[in-house]
Design a protein around this motif. Structure first.
Motif, PDB file in Angstrom:
ATOM      1  N   MET A 202       0.850  -1.194   0.000  1.00  0.00           N
ATOM      2  CA  MET A 202       0.000   0.000   0.000  1.00  0.00           C
ATOM      3  C   MET A 202       0.889   1.249   0.000  1.00  0.00           C
ATOM      4  SD  MET A 202      -3.315   0.529   2.365  1.00  0.00           S
ATOM      5  CE  MET A 202      -4.743   1.308   1.652  1.00  0.00           C
ATOM      6  N   SER A 203       0.554   2.206  -0.847  1.00  0.00           N
ATOM      7  CA  SER A 203       1.393   3.404  -0.888  1.00  0.00           C
ATOM      8  C   SER A 203       0.903   4.415   0.138  1.00  0.00           C
ATOM      9  CB  SER A 203       1.389   3.996  -2.289  1.00  0.00           C
ATOM     10  OG  SER A 203       0.077   4.300  -2.672  1.00  0.00           O
ATOM     11  N   LYS A 204       1.705   5.435   0.369  1.00  0.00           N
ATOM     12  CA  LYS A 204       1.485   6.282   1.535  1.00  0.00           C
ATOM     13  C   LYS A 204       1.494   7.762   1.198  1.00  0.00           C
ATOM     14  CE  LYS A 204       1.946   6.368   6.259  1.00  0.00           C
ATOM     15  NZ  LYS A 204       1.810   5.437   7.373  1.00  0.00           N
ATOM     16  N   LEU A 205       0.540   8.488   1.792  1.00  0.00           N
ATOM     17  CA  LEU A 205       0.547   9.945   1.728  1.00  0.00           C
ATOM     18  C   LEU A 205       0.589  10.492   3.148  1.00  0.00           C
ATOM     19  CD1 LEU A 205       0.222  12.769   0.469  1.00  0.00           C
ATOM     20  CD2 LEU A 205      -2.242  12.380   0.411  1.00  0.00           C
ATOM     21  N   TYR A 206       1.669  11.193   3.454  1.00  0.00           N
ATOM     22  CA  TYR A 206       1.745  11.902   4.723  1.00  0.00           C
ATOM     23  C   TYR A 206       1.248  13.332   4.504  1.00  0.00           C
ATOM     24  CZ  TYR A 206       4.972   8.311   6.541  1.00  0.00           C
ATOM     25  OH  TYR A 206       5.538   7.144   6.967  1.00  0.00           O
ATOM     26  N   VAL A 207       0.348  13.792   5.366  1.00  0.00           N
ATOM     27  CA  VAL A 207      -0.072  15.196   5.351  1.00  0.00           C
ATOM     28  C   VAL A 207       0.661  15.820   6.535  1.00  0.00           C
ATOM     29  CG1 VAL A 207      -2.017  16.780   5.331  1.00  0.00           C
ATOM     30  CG2 VAL A 207      -2.306  14.443   4.472  1.00  0.00           C
ATOM     31  N   ILE A 208       1.677  16.640   6.211  1.00  0.00           N
ATOM     32  CA  ILE A 208       2.680  16.984   7.222  1.00  0.00           C
ATOM     33  C   ILE A 208       2.573  18.440   7.654  1.00  0.00           C
ATOM     34  CG2 ILE A 208       5.156  17.018   7.724  1.00  0.00           C
ATOM     35  CD1 ILE A 208       5.515  15.032   5.376  1.00  0.00           C
ATOM     36  N   GLY A 209       2.341  18.661   8.936  1.00  0.00           N
ATOM     37  CA  GLY A 209       2.385  20.012   9.495  1.00  0.00           C
ATOM     38  C   GLY A 209       3.817  20.352   9.853  1.00  0.00           C
ATOM     39  N   ILE A 210       4.335  21.431   9.260  1.00  0.00           N
ATOM     40  CA  ILE A 210       5.745  21.772   9.516  1.00  0.00           C
ATOM     41  C   ILE A 210       5.881  22.882  10.554  1.00  0.00           C
ATOM     42  CG2 ILE A 210       6.573  20.987   7.254  1.00  0.00           C
ATOM     43  CD1 ILE A 210       6.701  24.044   6.487  1.00  0.00           C
ATOM     44  N   GLY A 211       4.757  23.239  11.211  1.00  0.00           N
ATOM     45  CA  GLY A 211       4.843  24.306  12.210  1.00  0.00           C
ATOM     46  C   GLY A 211       4.795  25.666  11.535  1.00  0.00           C
ATOM     47  N   PRO A 212       4.816  26.731  12.341  1.00  0.00           N
ATOM     48  CA  PRO A 212       4.570  28.058  11.771  1.00  0.00           C
ATOM     49  C   PRO A 212       5.737  28.663  11.002  1.00  0.00           C
ATOM     50  CG  PRO A 212       4.835  28.175  14.171  1.00  0.00           C
ATOM     51  CD  PRO A 212       4.911  26.736  13.801  1.00  0.00           C
ATOM     52  N   GLY A 213       6.945  28.210  11.208  1.00  0.00           N
ATOM     53  CA  GLY A 213       8.034  28.917  10.539  1.00  0.00           C
ATOM     54  C   GLY A 213       9.293  28.088  10.416  1.00  0.00           C
ATOM     55  N   ASP A 214      10.254  28.382  11.241  1.00  0.00           N
ATOM     56  CA  ASP A 214      11.576  27.770  11.069  1.00  0.00           C
ATOM     57  C   ASP A 214      11.608  26.332  11.586  1.00  0.00           C
ATOM     58  OD1 ASP A 214      11.728  27.897  13.794  1.00  0.00           O
ATOM     59  OD2 ASP A 214      13.271  29.443  13.859  1.00  0.00           O
ATOM     60  N   GLU A 215      12.769  25.747  11.414  1.00  0.00           N
ATOM     61  CA  GLU A 215      13.032  24.365  11.772  1.00  0.00           C
ATOM     62  C   GLU A 215      12.685  24.036  13.224  1.00  0.00           C
ATOM     63  OE1 GLU A 215      16.968  21.845  10.603  1.00  0.00           O
ATOM     64  OE2 GLU A 215      17.183  23.364  12.176  1.00  0.00           O
TER      65      GLU A 215
END
Lengths: 242, 242
Positions: A1-14
Motif C-alpha cells: 500500500m502506498s502512503k501519503l503523509y499530510v505533514i504540518g511543519i509548524g509556523p516557521g523555522d526548523e
C-alpha cells in the motif's frame, strides 16, 4: 500500500518542526505543497523533487498528492502550521476514498494559535475560539455570528486570515463588532511571520487593533475580560492562586 | 541572565516533540514538571536532575522552576502538549515579574486538540472552540455559557479535561446541554492517550457520547452541523469544491 503523509511543519523555522514531521519528510520520495511552505523546507532536502502549486488550487494540490501516492510514490503534502487547522487535512480526507490504495497519515504540527501565543506570552491559557476571517468559503454572516457568540461567552479569540490583498478592512469590521461586547481597553495581540524573517509581535488594545494593518502572515489575538498585560506579556490567567 | 524555558513536549511520544523543544531540553541543567510529563521524557535524559511535583501544585511548580533559574540554573519547565493551552505558561508569566533576573522563553508544542484531531481525521478544519470541562478554577455556569454559545454559533468543539476521578458525569452534562442545539446524530470523536501506551480513537454520535466513559487522558471532539464521517474519518469540510 502506498502512503501519503499530510505533514504540518509548524509556523516557521526548523525549531517548530516535530521529530515525527522530520522523519516523514525524510521518508518521502516527493513533496507537494504551496510554494510558501515548500520554500521553508526546500533547502534542507536538495535532492527531493517538489511539486508546487499556487494558493487557490487546494483541491488540485491534494489530488496531485493522492495521485502520486496512488502511482507508488511515498508522498508528503506539506502544510504550514498544523494540517488540521484551516489546512489540507480535511480536503485530503474528503478525497482519499477515491484513492483506496493510498494510506493517509496526518502528522500534526504547531499551529499559528499556539506558536503565536508563545511569542506574546500566554493569551490562550483559558477557553478560546479560533475563527478565520476569510469569507472565500464561509459567509461573512456566519463569521459575524461566531465572533458575536465567542465575544458574548467571554472566549479569548484567535483570528486566522485577518486580512489579504483582496480583503482589506475585514479585521476592522471584526473589531468594530467585538467593541459591542468588549471594552476598548481589552488586551489584544498580533504576531506576524512567526519564526520567520520579519517576525514581529505586538500587544495593543482592542481600540488600537481596529486600525492595525494586518496582512496574510498575521495572526490576531483578542483577550477575554480577564486578559491583562503582565511584565510586558499578554496573559489570560487560568485562575490559580499565586 | 539566567533562563527558564517553558517547554511543550507535545501530547505523547517523541514524534510529537519539536526540534526547538528538544534543543531546549538538552540545554537545561534541571527539568521541572508534573510526574506524568516528566515520565514521558526522563528516559532520554538519564543524567539530568528532575524536580517532580504532583498535579495540584501548579503555582509551587512554577515558583520552583523560577527559583532554580534565579539561582543560576538553566531550567526547563516541562508541560504536556502546548504550555499555553491549559498549561503552565500563564502562571509562569504571572509570576515572572517577581524574578527579574530570569529570562522566560515559551516553546510551543502540539496540543491535544491538534494531536487528537490528526488521529480522528480532520475535525478542526473549520472554526472551533476549546473548552475545558474542569470546574476547579472556572464555574460550571461559565463552562455552560461557553458550551451554549459555541453550539449556537456552530463551532466545532474540542473539550479538554472531560472527566476526572472527582468529576464523573461532567461530559454527560455537557452532552445533554449540547443536545439542545445539535442533533443526536452529530458526529463526535474521542481520543485517549494520544501517542502513548493505550492510544485509542473512536468516532461516535453525540447521542452515544452522552454515555461515553471519558477519563483524564481523553480529549473529546463534537462536530458542527457540517461534520461527517468520510472513509472512516471524522471530517469537518472547509467548503472547497472537490
Amino acid at each position: 500500500m502506498s502512503k501519503l503523509y499530510v505533514i504540518g511543519i509548524g509556523p516557521g523555522d526548523e525549531a517548530g518542526i516535530t521529530l515525527g514531521a522530520q522523519r516523514a519528510l525524510e521518508e518521502c520520495g516527493v513533496l507537494v505543497g504551496y510554494h510558501k511552505y515548500i520554500g521553508l523546507i526546500a533547502g534542507r532536502y536538495p535532492d527531493k523533487p517538489f511539486l508546487i502549486t499556487s494558493m487557490t488550487q487546494e483541491a488540485q494540490r491534494c489530488r496531485m498528492a493522492l495521485e502520486r501516492a496512488a502511482a507508488g510514490d511515498t508522498v508528503g503534502l506539506v502544510c504550514g502550521g498544523d494540517p488540521g487547522v484551516y489546512g489540507m487535512a480535511g480536503l485530503v480526507c474528503e478525497l482519499a476514498p477515491e484513492y483506496p490504495g493510498v494510506q493517509v497519515e496526518i502528522i500534526p504540527g504547531v499551529t499559528a494559535a499556539t506558536g503565536g501565543a508563545a511569542m506574546l506570552g500566554a493569551p490562550l491559557t483559558h477557553d478560546f475560539a479560533a475563527v478565520s476571517l476569510s469569507d472565500r468559503l464561509t459567509s461573512w454572516q456566519t463569521i459575524e455570528k461566531r465572533l458575536r457568540a465567542a465575544a458574548e461567552a467571554d472566549f479569548v479569540l484567535c483570528l486566522y486570515n485577518p486580512a489579504s490583498h483582496a480583503r482589506a478592512g475585514y479585521l476592522k469590521r471584526a473589531c468594530e463588532l467585538l467593541l459591542g461586547y468588549r471594552a476598548a481597553g481589552t488586551v489584544c495581540g498580533a504576531v506576524r511571520n512567526i519564526a520567520r524573517v520579519g517576525e514581529e509581535a505586538r500587544i495593543m488594545t482592542l481600540g488600537e487593533l481596529v486600525e492595525f494593518d494586518a496582512d496574510m502572515s498575521t495572526t490576531v489575538f483578542v483577550g477575554n475580560t480577564q486578559t491583562r498585560v503582565v511584565g510586558g506579556r499578554m496573559v489570560t490567567p487560568r485562575g490559580y492562586a499565586l
